[in-house]
Design a protein around this motif. Structure first.
Motif, mmCIF file in Angstrom:
data_model
loop_
_atom_site.group_PDB
_atom_site.id
_atom_site.type_symbol
_atom_site.label_atom_id
_atom_site.label_comp_id
_atom_site.label_asym_id
_atom_site.label_seq_id
_atom_site.Cartn_x
_atom_site.Cartn_y
_atom_site.Cartn_z
ATOM 1 N N ASN A 75 0.840 -1.211 0.000
ATOM 2 C CA ASN A 75 0.000 0.000 0.000
ATOM 3 C C ASN A 75 0.871 1.256 0.000
ATOM 4 N N SER A 76 1.842 1.301 -0.908
ATOM 5 C CA SER A 76 2.798 2.403 -0.987
ATOM 6 C C SER A 76 2.576 3.209 -2.263
ATOM 7 N N SER A 77 2.786 4.525 -2.166
ATOM 8 C CA SER A 77 2.651 5.398 -3.326
ATOM 9 C C SER A 77 3.971 5.586 -4.072
ATOM 10 N N GLY A 78 5.055 4.985 -3.578
ATOM 11 C CA GLY A 78 6.365 5.153 -4.193
ATOM 12 C C GLY A 78 6.475 4.456 -5.533
ATOM 13 N N ASN A 79 7.510 4.807 -6.282
ATOM 14 C CA ASN A 79 7.743 4.162 -7.573
ATOM 15 C C ASN A 79 7.987 2.671 -7.390
ATOM 16 N N GLN A 80 7.477 1.877 -8.338
ATOM 17 C CA GLN A 80 7.647 0.435 -8.302
ATOM 18 C C GLN A 80 8.820 0.029 -9.182
ATOM 19 N N GLU A 81 9.839 -0.544 -8.597
ATOM 20 C CA GLU A 81 11.006 -1.005 -9.339
ATOM 21 C C GLU A 81 10.651 -2.223 -10.189
ATOM 22 N N ILE A 82 11.073 -2.208 -11.464
ATOM 23 C CA ILE A 82 10.913 -3.395 -12.306
ATOM 24 C C ILE A 82 12.257 -3.908 -12.810
ATOM 25 N N MET A 83 13.329 -3.107 -12.690
ATOM 26 C CA MET A 83 14.699 -3.531 -12.998
ATOM 27 C C MET A 83 15.618 -2.887 -11.963
ATOM 28 N N ARG A 84 16.578 -3.634 -11.466
ATOM 29 C CA ARG A 84 17.474 -3.130 -10.418
ATOM 30 C C ARG A 84 18.918 -3.065 -10.911
ATOM 31 N N GLY A 85 19.584 -1.935 -10.681
ATOM 32 C CA GLY A 85 21.023 -1.816 -10.898
ATOM 33 C C GLY A 85 21.474 -2.085 -12.318
ATOM 34 N N LEU A 86 20.872 -1.423 -13.297
ATOM 35 C CA LEU A 86 21.179 -1.714 -14.702
ATOM 36 C C LEU A 86 22.589 -1.289 -15.088
ATOM 37 N N ASN A 87 23.165 -2.068 -15.996
ATOM 38 C CA ASN A 87 24.440 -1.718 -16.605
ATOM 39 C C ASN A 87 24.202 -0.638 -17.655
ATOM 40 N N ASN A 88 25.049 0.367 -17.708
ATOM 41 C CA ASN A 88 24.852 1.444 -18.682
ATOM 42 C C ASN A 88 25.891 1.433 -19.792
ATOM 43 N N ASN A 89 26.587 0.283 -19.957
ATOM 44 C CA ASN A 89 27.546 0.160 -21.059
ATOM 45 C C ASN A 89 26.831 0.414 -22.381
ATOM 46 N N SER A 90 27.481 1.143 -23.290
ATOM 47 C CA SER A 90 26.821 1.547 -24.528
ATOM 48 C C SER A 90 26.509 0.380 -25.453
ATOM 49 N N THR A 91 27.115 -0.783 -25.196
ATOM 50 C CA THR A 91 26.856 -1.950 -26.043
ATOM 51 C C THR A 91 25.891 -2.910 -25.357
ATOM 52 N N TYR A 92 26.359 -3.650 -24.342
ATOM 53 C CA TYR A 92 25.470 -4.638 -23.736
ATOM 54 C C TYR A 92 24.530 -4.039 -22.714
ATOM 55 N N GLY A 93 24.692 -2.748 -22.418
ATOM 56 C CA GLY A 93 23.693 -2.081 -21.590
ATOM 57 C C GLY A 93 22.346 -2.004 -22.265
ATOM 58 N N LYS A 94 22.332 -2.086 -23.596
ATOM 59 C CA LYS A 94 21.072 -2.005 -24.335
ATOM 60 C C LYS A 94 20.330 -3.345 -24.386
ATOM 61 N N ALA A 95 20.784 -4.309 -23.590
ATOM 62 C CA ALA A 95 20.104 -5.608 -23.555
ATOM 63 C C ALA A 95 18.833 -5.565 -22.717
ATOM 64 N N GLY A 96 18.573 -4.457 -22.023
ATOM 65 C CA GLY A 96 17.414 -4.383 -21.138
ATOM 66 C C GLY A 96 16.097 -4.466 -21.890
ATOM 67 N N GLN A 97 15.199 -5.324 -21.395
ATOM 68 C CA GLN A 97 13.889 -5.447 -22.012
ATOM 69 C C GLN A 97 12.856 -5.808 -20.951
ATOM 70 N N PHE A 98 11.599 -5.509 -21.245
ATOM 71 C CA PHE A 98 10.509 -5.919 -20.363
ATOM 72 C C PHE A 98 9.239 -6.085 -21.186
ATOM 73 N N ARG A 99 8.303 -6.808 -20.623
ATOM 74 C CA ARG A 99 6.936 -6.831 -21.142
ATOM 75 C C ARG A 99 6.007 -6.698 -19.940
ATOM 76 N N GLY A 100 5.066 -5.796 -20.042
ATOM 77 C CA GLY A 100 4.169 -5.527 -18.931
ATOM 78 C C GLY A 100 2.726 -5.718 -19.333
ATOM 79 N N TYR A 101 1.951 -6.330 -18.442
ATOM 80 C CA TYR A 101 0.528 -6.565 -18.653
ATOM 81 C C TYR A 101 -0.226 -5.818 -17.553
ATOM 82 N N ILE A 102 -1.169 -4.950 -17.951
ATOM 83 C CA ILE A 102 -1.926 -4.184 -16.973
ATOM 84 C C ILE A 102 -3.401 -4.253 -17.328
ATOM 85 N N SER A 103 -4.216 -4.739 -16.421
ATOM 86 C CA SER A 103 -5.662 -4.774 -16.640
ATOM 87 C C SER A 103 -6.339 -3.859 -15.629
ATOM 88 N N GLY A 104 -7.418 -3.238 -16.039
ATOM 89 C CA GLY A 104 -8.168 -2.368 -15.140
ATOM 90 C C GLY A 104 -7.818 -0.903 -15.264
#
Length: 227
Positions: A138-167
């Motif tokens: 029951n928190s209003s804070g931001n919900q983390e979906i990825m933690r501590g991402l790498n920001n390398n210009s090459t393999y840092g771009k491997a980040g992906q997600f798929r989100g499903y939201i109903s309602g």
């Protein structure tokens, strides 16, 4: 580089119309965030029963403070958001979401559970479990979906997600969300995360935002499902 405006186009013809309440992807006063402000309607729900419809064009982030999808209509039973090639500008930053109703305040109460699995490149540090600090009650804070991402210009771009939201956009409380993420962590660990929960407030807007810095790169596509 900040993006000032990305035009909204539809990906299908004959069945999807952009309502008069929206103006497309627009920028805020800082010109550093992307926002989808269109409302959508189906010309014939019967013709699209059980269908997956892309809403607008893919949003491409480039040094953007956040990416927003606003004014989501009640037309769709469920929304799906796909994110790919995500790289944050700040090493070790988290990638987060939140919900709202007015397109400017994203602080809806949420209760959630956060699960993760990880393995390092040397295959010598395998682990899994829950993350208490990222699981909200029951928190209003931001919900983390990825933690501590790498920001390398090459393999840092491997980040992906798929989100499903109903309602979302239904005018009542307790929308449900379910996010699956895969990315390379700043400590050279491959990470897999699942976050699911409830939005305990009416919501028709969603924001993606780093815990610090900007979104260096990333593509975000919104879909609606009719049932």
């Amino acid at each position: 580089m900040a993006i000032s405006k990305v035009g909204l186009t539809t990906a299908v013809t004959g069945t999807l119309a952009v309502g008069s309440g929206g103006t497309g992807i627009t920028s805020g006063t800082t010109d550093q965030f992307l926002k989808f402000t269109g409302t959508t309607t189906l010309a014939s729900a019967a013709d699209n029963a059980g269908s997956l419809v892309q809403i607008g064009s893919t949003v491409t982030a480039s040094d953007s403070a956040n990416v927003d999808f606003d004014n989501l209509a009640s037309t769709y039973s469920m929304y799906i958001i796909i994110g790919s090639q995500i790289r944050l500008a700040t090493a070790g930053a988290n990638f987060e979401i939140n919900f709202g109703t007015d397109g400017s305040t994203y602080s809806a109460n949420k209760t959630s559970a956060y699960f993760h699995q990880y393995n390092n490149e040397g295959d010598s540090d395998l682990g899994s479990g829950t993350q208490g600090s990222a699981s909200h009650g029951n928190s209003s804070g931001n919900q983390e979906i990825m933690r501590g991402l790498n920001n390398n210009s090459t393999y840092g771009k491997a980040g992906q997600f798929r989100g499903y939201i109903s309602g979302l956009g239904q005018g009542g409380n307790y929308a449900s969300f379910d996010f699956f993420s895969s990315y390379f962590m700043n400590t050279n660990h491959a990470y897999g995360v699942r976050v699911n929960g409830q939005v305990q407030a009416a919501a028709d807007c969603i924001r993606f935002i780093p815990s610090s810095g900007n979104i260096a790169t990333g593509q975000f596509t919104l879909y609606g499902i009719t049932q």
